[in-house]
Write a protein that holds these residues in place. Structure first.
Motif, mmCIF file in Angstrom:
data_model
loop_
_atom_site.group_PDB
_atom_site.id
_atom_site.type_symbol
_atom_site.label_atom_id
_atom_site.label_comp_id
_atom_site.label_asym_id
_atom_site.label_seq_id
_atom_site.Cartn_x
_atom_site.Cartn_y
_atom_site.Cartn_z
ATOM 1 N N ALA A 122 28.162 -10.841 23.287
ATOM 2 C CA ALA A 122 29.602 -11.048 21.876
ATOM 3 C C ALA A 122 30.809 -11.588 22.385
ATOM 4 C CB ALA A 122 29.728 -9.224 21.862
ATOM 5 N N ALA A 123 31.132 -11.216 23.451
ATOM 6 C CA ALA A 123 32.054 -12.157 24.115
ATOM 7 C C ALA A 123 31.707 -13.100 24.419
ATOM 8 C CB ALA A 123 32.566 -11.644 25.900
ATOM 9 N N GLN A 124 30.819 -14.035 25.129
ATOM 10 C CA GLN A 124 30.871 -15.322 24.408
ATOM 11 C C GLN A 124 30.302 -15.903 23.268
ATOM 12 O OE1 GLN A 124 26.683 -16.657 26.260
ATOM 13 N NE2 GLN A 124 27.796 -17.941 27.185
ATOM 14 N N ILE A 125 29.993 -14.952 22.183
ATOM 15 C CA ILE A 125 30.639 -15.439 20.804
ATOM 16 C C ILE A 125 31.541 -16.146 20.280
ATOM 17 C CG2 ILE A 125 29.442 -14.725 18.602
ATOM 18 C CD1 ILE A 125 26.982 -13.721 19.601
ATOM 19 N N ILE A 126 32.287 -15.366 21.185
ATOM 20 C CA ILE A 126 33.871 -14.832 20.344
ATOM 21 C C ILE A 126 34.547 -15.771 20.702
ATOM 22 C CG2 ILE A 126 36.675 -13.476 20.196
ATOM 23 C CD1 ILE A 126 34.317 -11.473 18.956
ATOM 24 N N PHE A 127 34.503 -15.343 22.364
ATOM 25 C CA PHE A 127 35.322 -16.344 23.047
ATOM 26 C C PHE A 127 35.368 -17.692 23.360
ATOM 27 C CE2 PHE A 127 37.139 -18.130 27.532
ATOM 28 C CZ PHE A 127 37.986 -17.432 27.885
ATOM 29 N N HIS A 128 34.366 -18.123 23.683
ATOM 30 C CA HIS A 128 34.295 -20.115 23.636
ATOM 31 C C HIS A 128 34.140 -20.929 22.872
ATOM 32 C CE1 HIS A 128 32.272 -23.041 25.857
ATOM 33 N NE2 HIS A 128 31.402 -23.057 24.075
ATOM 34 N N PRO A 129 34.252 -20.373 21.343
ATOM 35 C CA PRO A 129 34.904 -21.235 20.041
ATOM 36 C C PRO A 129 36.210 -21.133 20.120
ATOM 37 C CG PRO A 129 33.278 -20.007 19.244
ATOM 38 C CD PRO A 129 33.590 -19.299 20.778
ATOM 39 N N LEU A 130 37.139 -20.709 20.618
ATOM 40 C CA LEU A 130 38.203 -19.739 21.051
ATOM 41 C C LEU A 130 39.317 -22.041 21.774
ATOM 42 C CD1 LEU A 130 39.121 -16.845 21.303
ATOM 43 C CD2 LEU A 130 39.059 -17.398 19.392
ATOM 44 N N LEU A 131 38.343 -22.187 22.670
ATOM 45 C CA LEU A 131 39.533 -23.392 23.239
ATOM 46 C C LEU A 131 38.051 -24.583 22.566
ATOM 47 C CD1 LEU A 131 40.337 -21.015 25.887
ATOM 48 C CD2 LEU A 131 41.606 -21.615 24.365
ATOM 49 N N GLY A 132 39.248 -25.791 22.723
ATOM 50 C CA GLY A 132 38.580 -27.405 23.397
ATOM 51 C C GLY A 132 37.924 -27.464 22.007
ATOM 52 N N ARG A 133 38.517 -26.734 20.442
ATOM 53 C CA ARG A 133 38.069 -28.103 19.339
ATOM 54 C C ARG A 133 37.782 -28.973 19.366
ATOM 55 N NH1 ARG A 133 34.461 -24.672 16.208
ATOM 56 N NH2 ARG A 133 34.412 -22.349 16.348
ATOM 57 N N ALA A 134 39.527 -28.944 19.549
ATOM 58 C CA ALA A 134 39.745 -30.754 18.723
ATOM 59 C C ALA A 134 41.016 -31.944 20.196
ATOM 60 C CB ALA A 134 41.584 -30.466 17.749
ATOM 61 N N CYS A 135 39.595 -32.209 20.951
ATOM 62 C CA CYS A 135 40.205 -33.199 21.762
ATOM 63 C C CYS A 135 40.430 -34.151 21.739
ATOM 64 C CB CYS A 135 38.974 -32.449 23.363
ATOM 65 S SG CYS A 135 38.999 -30.822 23.654
ATOM 66 N N THR A 136 40.728 -35.268 22.800
ATOM 67 C CA THR A 136 40.970 -36.790 23.011
ATOM 68 C C THR A 136 40.151 -37.066 24.024
ATOM 69 O OG1 THR A 136 42.860 -36.702 20.925
ATOM 70 C CG2 THR A 136 41.831 -39.214 22.851
#
Length: 446
Positions: A122-136
């Protein structure tokens, strides 16, 4: 409700960053690790040498016990109504089928922290997508560089994507310093992992097992990644299907591949996961990746479940650019968006940021072609031209800052020089912070 949720997420960032130096129980420190800390050669490097995947998870739990406990506590506050138990069950079943070694890591982590396996997922499901969706990301090598060097750059961005957030002035003032504080503490510590005796050592930042951001392995293989934005048009086709998450493929590449050719084979021959609803365990996060190696090669991979485009530095027929340069942002550049479901420029409701940043990244690589150096790479990560406002800081720049268009932030940046086994990174946005140098050639020998 949105305000409350964002505040809770801020608290997760804040408390996880209070003290990222692990709480270490001396009973569990390996002899070489104990000597390492006693000598204080470099207290910013944490070693996790394991005999098996289970042992890797177990030791990670011992070393980062406080962080896992805090993460579990705050995930419990926000997970009600956010996570369907069926998704957790699906994740466990998918891991059993496609990547059981990573399930073993979670089981070891559960045993050492006392946190139930389901709660870690559950922690992985929520935490992992919080960062790094819009990188270059960019890569350059060979004739593109001044001294036949090889470089990989990443601006690690996040985008909360809600303009309404800016109606809360207090939240705007409160949230950005917390994220900056979190990433500053986060980036101070580099983990060197060897999850098994038959695997390569690799360096990463982040939280072991739950959210590892790979940088470089002991063979000189370097990594950067971006997320791909999908269409919201329900009438358009989106390619999806079961398989292995890119997150786990990236980790496998770091553990078993010594150059970009082996990475290309790994991805091409693997069944890749994707789901249009972004339901874990089939997600589009980091489905485009860029790689470099100590042999002077670079590689970019665009992928979905059914489609993959493997672009090397000499794939000029694909890129239409001079040999030795690659770049990527948050849409499919060389795969057909109509087949994959990626956004495209001009589509209704699609923001221009990804397309503007991709064009600017290519422009800078071509303008500096033949003269690209470490300093040029630093300038690329700091670039504030050609965004939504000329020569001003905004969310459409390579170095991103929140504005009325997007709540987008460049959290930190890194530059990999694989031939020298060296990584440079910032403790915050590259325009406001100096790059710190870390030579891994000796660190990997410990």
């Amino acid at each position: 409700m949105i305000f409350k949720k964002i505040l809770i997420i801020c608290m997760v960032f804040l408390l996880l960053g209070v003290n990222l130096l692990p709480l270490i129980d001396s009973r569990f420190i390996e002899p070489n690790m104990k000597t390492f800390f006693e000598n204080k050669l470099d207290t910013s490097v944490i070693y996790i040498n394991a005999s098996s995947p289970y042992d890797y998870g177990w030791k990670a739990g011992i070393q980062y016990r406080l962080q896992y406990k805090l993460l579990d506590f705050f995930i419990e506050l926000i997970k009600k109504g956010e996570i369907n138990p069926t998704n957790i069950e699906n994740q466990i079943n998918t891991m059993k089928e496609y990547y059981p070694i990573f399930l073993k890591e979670l089981e070891g982590l559960s045993a050492s922290t006392g946190i139930k396996l389901e709660r870690l997922i559950a922690a992985q499901i929520i935490f992992h997508p919080l960062l790094g969706r819009a990188c270059t990301v960019t890569a350059s090598t060979g004739f593109a560089t001044k001294n036949n060097e090889t470089y990989l750059t990443e601006n690690y961005d996040t985008n909360f994507g809600n303009r309404k957030i800016f109606r809360f002035n207090l939240l705007k003032i409160f949230m950005i310093p917390i994220i900056r504080s979190y990433t500053w503490r986060w980036n101070q510590f580099v983990n060197i992992a060897r999850p098994g005796p038959d695997q390569y050592k690799y360096a990463f930042i982040g939280i072991p097992v739950i959210s590892e951001i790979a940088l470089l392995n002991e063979k000189g293989l370097g990594y950067g990644g971006t997320g791909t934005h999908l269409t919201n048009n329900e009438s358009r086709y989106i390619d999806e299907g079961p398989g292995i998450l890119p997150y786990f493929l990236n980790r496998n590449a770091m553990r078993y591949c010594k150059n970009v050719s082996e990475v290309a084979s790994l991805f091409k021959n693997s069944e890749r996961a994707a789901n249009k609803n972004k339901v874990w365990p089939h997600d589009y996060d980091y489905d485009s990746s860029i790689w470099c190696d100590s042999e002077g090669n670079i590689l970019l991979i665009e992928q979905t479940h059914s489609f993959i485009n493997i672009v090397f530095g000499n794939s000029t027929g694909i890129t239409g650019a001079p040999e030795g340069i690659l770049w990527h942002t948050n849409h499919h550049i060389w795969l057909d968006a109509n087949q994959t479901g990626s956004i495209y420029l001009g589509e209704e409701g699609v923001k221009k940021s990804s397309f503007i940043r991709a064009a600017r990244a290519r422009e800078l690589l071509e303008i500096n072609y033949g003269n690209i150096t470490l300093d040029i790479c630093k300038n690329i990560t700091r670039d504030h031209e050609k965004g939504s406002k000329e020569n001003g800081k905004d969310s459409w720049d390579l170095c991103r800052h929140p504005d009325k268009n997007d709540f987008a932030i460049t959290l930190f940046s890194w530059i990999i020089v694989p031939k020298k086994m060296t990584v440079y990174w910032t403790y915050g946005s590259p325009c406001n912070h100096k790059f710190v140098e870390k030579d891994f050639s000796k660190i990997f020998e410990e």
